[in-house]
Scaffold this active site. Structure first.
Site, PDB file in Angstrom:
ATOM      1  N   ARG A 143      -9.991   0.650   8.338  1.00  0.00           N
ATOM      2  CA  ARG A 143      -9.569  -0.712   8.652  1.00  0.00           C
ATOM      3  C   ARG A 143     -10.619  -1.474   9.438  1.00  0.00           C
ATOM      4  NH1 ARG A 143      -3.567   0.275   8.561  1.00  0.00           N
ATOM      5  NH2 ARG A 143      -2.643  -1.632   9.289  1.00  0.00           N
ATOM      6  N   ARG A 202      11.872  -4.940   5.034  1.00  0.00           N
ATOM      7  CA  ARG A 202      11.581  -3.532   4.723  1.00  0.00           C
ATOM      8  C   ARG A 202      12.405  -2.544   5.556  1.00  0.00           C
ATOM      9  NH1 ARG A 202       5.570  -1.854   5.450  1.00  0.00           N
ATOM     10  NH2 ARG A 202       5.871  -2.882   7.435  1.00  0.00           N
ATOM     11  N   LYS A 254       0.842  -1.214   0.000  1.00  0.00           N
ATOM     12  CA  LYS A 254       0.000   0.000   0.000  1.00  0.00           C
ATOM     13  C   LYS A 254       0.872   1.256   0.000  1.00  0.00           C
ATOM     14  CE  LYS A 254      -2.011  -1.122   3.921  1.00  0.00           C
ATOM     15  NZ  LYS A 254      -1.371  -2.417   4.250  1.00  0.00           N
ATOM     16  N   ARG A 284      -0.728  -8.658  13.349  1.00  0.00           N
ATOM     17  CA  ARG A 284      -1.202  -7.703  12.337  1.00  0.00           C
ATOM     18  C   ARG A 284      -1.999  -8.422  11.256  1.00  0.00           C
ATOM     19  NH1 ARG A 284       4.349  -5.004  11.060  1.00  0.00           N
ATOM     20  NH2 ARG A 284       3.262  -4.096   9.279  1.00  0.00           N
ATOM     21  N   ARG A 341      14.181   1.043  10.552  1.00  0.00           N
ATOM     22  CA  ARG A 341      13.219  -0.060  10.461  1.00  0.00           C
ATOM     23  C   ARG A 341      12.124   0.178  11.474  1.00  0.00           C
ATOM     24  NH1 ARG A 341      14.982  -4.631   7.565  1.00  0.00           N
ATOM     25  NH2 ARG A 341      17.164  -4.448   6.980  1.00  0.00           N
TER      26      ARG A 341
HETATM   27  P1  AP5 Z   1       4.809  -1.619   1.912  1.00  0.00           P
HETATM   28  O1  AP5 Z   1       4.443  -0.830   0.718  1.00  0.00           O
HETATM   29  O2  AP5 Z   1       5.578  -0.953   2.982  1.00  0.00           O
HETATM   30  O3  AP5 Z   1       3.525  -2.376   2.476  1.00  0.00           O
HETATM   31  P2  AP5 Z   1       2.217  -1.814   3.210  1.00  0.00           P
HETATM   32  O4  AP5 Z   1       1.047  -2.433   2.552  1.00  0.00           O
HETATM   33  O5  AP5 Z   1       2.273  -0.329   3.301  1.00  0.00           O
HETATM   34  O6  AP5 Z   1       2.413  -2.520   4.597  1.00  0.00           O
HETATM   35  P3  AP5 Z   1       2.388  -1.944   6.095  1.00  0.00           P
HETATM   36  O7  AP5 Z   1       3.184  -2.919   6.923  1.00  0.00           O
HETATM   37  O8  AP5 Z   1       2.789  -0.507   6.145  1.00  0.00           O
HETATM   38  O9  AP5 Z   1       0.907  -2.101   6.413  1.00  0.00           O
HETATM   39  P4  AP5 Z   1       0.261  -2.103   7.788  1.00  0.00           P
HETATM   40  O10 AP5 Z   1      -1.137  -2.052   7.366  1.00  0.00           O
HETATM   41  O11 AP5 Z   1       0.638  -3.220   8.676  1.00  0.00           O
HETATM   42  O12 AP5 Z   1       0.926  -0.865   8.541  1.00  0.00           O
HETATM   43  P5  AP5 Z   1       0.424   0.604   8.850  1.00  0.00           P
HETATM   44  O13 AP5 Z   1       1.600   1.489   8.870  1.00  0.00           O
HETATM   45  O14 AP5 Z   1      -0.710   0.954   7.977  1.00  0.00           O
HETATM   46  O15 AP5 Z   1       5.638  -2.901   1.380  1.00  0.00           O
HETATM   47  C1  AP5 Z   1       6.241  -3.795   2.303  1.00  0.00           C
HETATM   48  C2  AP5 Z   1       7.624  -4.220   1.775  1.00  0.00           C
HETATM   49  O16 AP5 Z   1       7.447  -5.053   0.643  1.00  0.00           O
HETATM   50  C3  AP5 Z   1       8.510  -3.045   1.336  1.00  0.00           C
HETATM   51  O17 AP5 Z   1       9.833  -3.281   1.730  1.00  0.00           O
HETATM   52  C4  AP5 Z   1       8.386  -3.041  -0.198  1.00  0.00           C
HETATM   53  O18 AP5 Z   1       9.564  -2.602  -0.806  1.00  0.00           O
HETATM   54  C5  AP5 Z   1       8.109  -4.513  -0.511  1.00  0.00           C
HETATM   55  N1  AP5 Z   1       7.185  -4.669  -1.631  1.00  0.00           N
HETATM   56  C6  AP5 Z   1       6.078  -3.928  -1.924  1.00  0.00           C
HETATM   57  N2  AP5 Z   1       5.460  -4.361  -3.027  1.00  0.00           N
HETATM   58  C7  AP5 Z   1       6.169  -5.449  -3.446  1.00  0.00           C
HETATM   59  C8  AP5 Z   1       6.010  -6.349  -4.566  1.00  0.00           C
HETATM   60  N3  AP5 Z   1       5.025  -6.209  -5.470  1.00  0.00           N
HETATM   61  N4  AP5 Z   1       6.906  -7.366  -4.681  1.00  0.00           N
HETATM   62  C9  AP5 Z   1       7.930  -7.491  -3.781  1.00  0.00           C
HETATM   63  N5  AP5 Z   1       8.130  -6.658  -2.725  1.00  0.00           N
HETATM   64  C10 AP5 Z   1       7.262  -5.646  -2.557  1.00  0.00           C
HETATM   65  O19 AP5 Z   1      -0.127   0.442  10.319  1.00  0.00           O
HETATM   66  C11 AP5 Z   1       0.739   0.180  11.405  1.00  0.00           C
HETATM   67  C12 AP5 Z   1      -0.046   0.119  12.705  1.00  0.00           C
HETATM   68  O20 AP5 Z   1      -0.689   1.390  12.936  1.00  0.00           O
HETATM   69  C13 AP5 Z   1      -1.194  -0.912  12.718  1.00  0.00           C
HETATM   70  O21 AP5 Z   1      -0.748  -2.185  13.094  1.00  0.00           O
HETATM   71  C14 AP5 Z   1      -2.122  -0.271  13.759  1.00  0.00           C
HETATM   72  O22 AP5 Z   1      -1.662  -0.520  15.062  1.00  0.00           O
HETATM   73  C15 AP5 Z   1      -1.996   1.221  13.480  1.00  0.00           C
HETATM   74  N6  AP5 Z   1      -2.991   1.712  12.505  1.00  0.00           N
HETATM   75  C16 AP5 Z   1      -2.729   2.303  11.298  1.00  0.00           C
HETATM   76  N7  AP5 Z   1      -3.875   2.633  10.673  1.00  0.00           N
HETATM   77  C17 AP5 Z   1      -4.891   2.263  11.494  1.00  0.00           C
HETATM   78  C18 AP5 Z   1      -6.312   2.321  11.389  1.00  0.00           C
HETATM   79  N8  AP5 Z   1      -6.914   2.850  10.311  1.00  0.00           N
HETATM   80  N9  AP5 Z   1      -7.037   1.840  12.421  1.00  0.00           N
HETATM   81  C19 AP5 Z   1      -6.446   1.317  13.522  1.00  0.00           C
HETATM   82  N10 AP5 Z   1      -5.117   1.208  13.680  1.00  0.00           N
HETATM   83  C20 AP5 Z   1      -4.340   1.683  12.674  1.00  0.00           C
HETATM   84 MG    MG Z   2       2.468   1.046   4.885  1.00  0.00          MG
END
Ligand code: AP5
Ligand code: MG
Ligand code: ZN
Length: 217
Positions: free
Chosen positions: A88, A127, A13, A172, A160
């Site tokens: 979410r 990542r 994402k 997660r 990281r």
């Molecule tokens: P990346 O693009 O970083 O993936 P992502 O989908 O953004 O994954 P996240 O881990 O950021 O999602 P998340 O939902 O757990 O975390 P968030 O920060 O939203 O890609 C990942 C890796 O893969 C990278 O290294 C990239 O280079 C590689 N990659 C990408 N595409 C690829 C491909 N096609 N092939 C190979 N490699 C690839 O949330 C974190 C925390 O915040 C949550 O756990 C929660 O506690 C809180 N939170 C955030 N939003 C909310 C909400 N709306 N409600 C409640 N809690 C929330």
């Molecule tokens: Mg992300």
């Protein structure tokens, strides 16, 4: 244009949102990034969110809804925005519908990036991001052009995430399947759900998303 990127942790994402932001000028609104900034700044929101995030659990709806409600009032969102990591839960999705209704705006598309659970763990563990500009990288899949130097800003400092470890990833993923996956039928019913294959090269995922976005114009 108002678009949601939906998908499990590690689906891509953030990676895709950064690309769309550059190409289409749509602002990326990542609740994860906003919450991490609040934790670092030690604000009231940050203090409340920290424990949930470190445990890989969702932060309360009330907190994240307020963050988005405030953020979309800002001037840079006037041309549209790209939601990354919000909504979410069904409660958050309904709150977003209300926010958009009140502004007479409509949701153009929800792009689901589909990736199998077994591929997500490697992506998350590999990542890292630039400390200065937040550009995302991966130890195997997406290295900077010059080793140790950010492509975008030239910084040599990288970080990281504390929640990018094996244990937290399981929580997660569970949160995604139990609390977020019910949004898929919700948006399908609204006729806005578009599915892309996230298990191909990063560039190929971008092509699929661009095709979806072009079909909306
Ligand atoms: P990346 O693009 O970083 O993936 P992502 O989908 O953004 O994954 P996240 O881990 O950021 O999602 P998340 O939902 O757990 O975390 P968030 O920060 O939203 O890609 C990942 C890796 O893969 C990278 O290294 C990239 O280079 C590689 N990659 C990408 N595409 C690829 C491909 N096609 N092939 C190979 N490699 C690839 O949330 C974190 C925390 O915040 C949550 O756990 C929660 O506690 C809180 N939170 C955030 N939003 C909310 C909400 N709306 N409600 C409640 N809690 C929330
Ligand atoms: Mg992300
Ligand atoms: Zn950088």
């Amino acid at each position: 244009m108002i678009v949601i990127l939906l998908g499990p942790p590690g689906a891509g994402k953030g990676t895709q949102a950064q690309r769309i932001e550059k190409m289409q000028g749509l602002v990326q609104l990542s609740t994860g990034d906003m919450l991490r900034a609040a934790v670092i700044a030690n604000t009231e929101v940050g203090k409340k969110a920290k424990g949930f995030m470190e445990a890989g659990r969702l932060v309360t709806d009330k907190i994240v809804i307020k963050i988005i409600e405030d953020r979309i009032q800002e001037g840079d969102c006037k041309k549209g925005f790209l939601l990354d990591g919000f909504p979410r839960t069904l409660t958050q999705a309904k709150a977003l519908d209300n926010m958009l209704d009140q502004k007479s705006l409509k949701l153009d598309a929800v792009v689901e990036i589909q990736v199998d659970d077994r591929d997500l763990v490697d992506r998350i563990i590999g990542r890292y991001t630039c400390t200065n500009c937040n550009q995302g990288y991966h130890g195997e899949n997406l290295k900077p052009k010059v080793d140790g130097v950010c492509d975008d800003c030239g910084s040599t400092n990288f970080k990281r995430r504390v929640d990018d470890n094996q244990e937290t990833v399981s929580s997660r993923l569970e949160a995604y399947h139990c609390q977020t996956a019910p949004l898929l039928p919700y948006y399908e019913e609204q006729g806005v759900l578009k599915v892309v294959n996230g298990m191909v090269d990063i560039d190929d995922v971008s092509v699929q998303i661009n095709d979806v976005l072009s079909s909306l114009n």
